[in-house]
Design a protein around this motif. Structure first.
Motif, PDB file in Angstrom:
ATOM      1  N   ASN A  84      -4.098  -0.662 -10.790  1.00  0.00           N
ATOM      2  CA  ASN A  84      -4.583  -1.111 -12.093  1.00  0.00           C
ATOM      3  C   ASN A  84      -3.511  -0.964 -13.168  1.00  0.00           C
ATOM      4  OD1 ASN A  84      -7.131  -1.905 -11.248  1.00  0.00           O
ATOM      5  ND2 ASN A  84      -7.943   0.162 -11.441  1.00  0.00           N
ATOM      6  N   PHE A 123       1.616   1.622  -3.854  1.00  0.00           N
ATOM      7  CA  PHE A 123       0.428   1.871  -4.660  1.00  0.00           C
ATOM      8  C   PHE A 123      -0.575   2.667  -3.830  1.00  0.00           C
ATOM      9  CE2 PHE A 123       2.235  -2.137  -6.197  1.00  0.00           C
ATOM     10  CZ  PHE A 123       2.490  -1.782  -7.507  1.00  0.00           C
ATOM     11  N   ARG A 124      -0.594   3.954  -4.027  1.00  0.00           N
ATOM     12  CA  ARG A 124      -1.413   4.854  -3.203  1.00  0.00           C
ATOM     13  C   ARG A 124      -2.904   4.830  -3.540  1.00  0.00           C
ATOM     14  NH1 ARG A 124       1.204   6.404   1.331  1.00  0.00           N
ATOM     15  NH2 ARG A 124       3.359   6.801   0.837  1.00  0.00           N
ATOM     16  N   ASP A 125      -3.243   4.450  -4.776  1.00  0.00           N
ATOM     17  CA  ASP A 125      -4.659   4.447  -5.158  1.00  0.00           C
ATOM     18  C   ASP A 125      -4.938   3.327  -6.150  1.00  0.00           C
ATOM     19  OD1 ASP A 125      -3.490   5.386  -7.475  1.00  0.00           O
ATOM     20  OD2 ASP A 125      -4.373   7.367  -7.377  1.00  0.00           O
ATOM     21  N   SER A 126      -6.200   3.158  -6.486  1.00  0.00           N
ATOM     22  CA  SER A 126      -6.589   2.054  -7.366  1.00  0.00           C
ATOM     23  C   SER A 126      -6.042   2.236  -8.776  1.00  0.00           C
ATOM     24  CB  SER A 126      -8.103   1.899  -7.394  1.00  0.00           C
ATOM     25  OG  SER A 126      -8.710   3.075  -7.900  1.00  0.00           O
ATOM     26  N   ALA A 127      -5.861   3.467  -9.214  1.00  0.00           N
ATOM     27  CA  ALA A 127      -5.323   3.708 -10.555  1.00  0.00           C
ATOM     28  C   ALA A 127      -3.902   3.168 -10.665  1.00  0.00           C
ATOM     29  CB  ALA A 127      -5.362   5.202 -10.873  1.00  0.00           C
ATOM     30  N   ALA A 128      -3.097   3.364  -9.633  1.00  0.00           N
ATOM     31  CA  ALA A 128      -1.719   2.857  -9.645  1.00  0.00           C
ATOM     32  C   ALA A 128      -1.696   1.335  -9.644  1.00  0.00           C
ATOM     33  CB  ALA A 128      -0.965   3.400  -8.434  1.00  0.00           C
ATOM     34  N   ALA A 136       0.818  -1.208   0.000  1.00  0.00           N
ATOM     35  CA  ALA A 136       0.000   0.000   0.000  1.00  0.00           C
ATOM     36  C   ALA A 136       0.856   1.263   0.000  1.00  0.00           C
ATOM     37  CB  ALA A 136      -0.940  -0.006   1.203  1.00  0.00           C
ATOM     38  N   GLU A 137       2.075   1.187   0.524  1.00  0.00           N
ATOM     39  CA  GLU A 137       2.975   2.344   0.490  1.00  0.00           C
ATOM     40  C   GLU A 137       3.384   2.688  -0.941  1.00  0.00           C
ATOM     41  OE1 GLU A 137       6.372   1.889   2.999  1.00  0.00           O
ATOM     42  OE2 GLU A 137       5.151   1.478   4.775  1.00  0.00           O
TER      43      GLU A 137
END
Length: 70
Positions: free
Chosen positions: A55, A48-53, A45-46
């Motif tokens: 994906n 990939f901060r959001d779902s776009a990253a 999670a550190e």
């Protein structure tokens, strides 16, 4: 002085709650189809901060995997 245990009356629903026309699980299938929650480990999670990253990374990984199979 000890407290008296709760009686069955204390656990019953109030009279104004009327579920006589309710259907159990009415929206269950639709809800199940519409939700796709994935929990990331803290170290991931550190990065990939959001779902776009997430994906974008998965699409790239899929593209690489497909190109190496052929």
């Amino acid at each position: 002085m000890s407290q008296e245990p709760k009686t069955a009356i204390d656990d019953e629903m109030r009279l104004e709650y009327d579920f006589t026309g309710g259907v159990r699980g009415k929206y269950y299938e639709a809800y199940k189809q519409a939700t796709n929650i994935i929990v990331l480990e803290p170290d991931v999670a550190e990065v990939f901060r959001d779902s776009a990253a997430v994906n974008e990374a998965l699409r790239l990984l899929t593209k690489i995997a497909k190109s190496t199979i052929i």
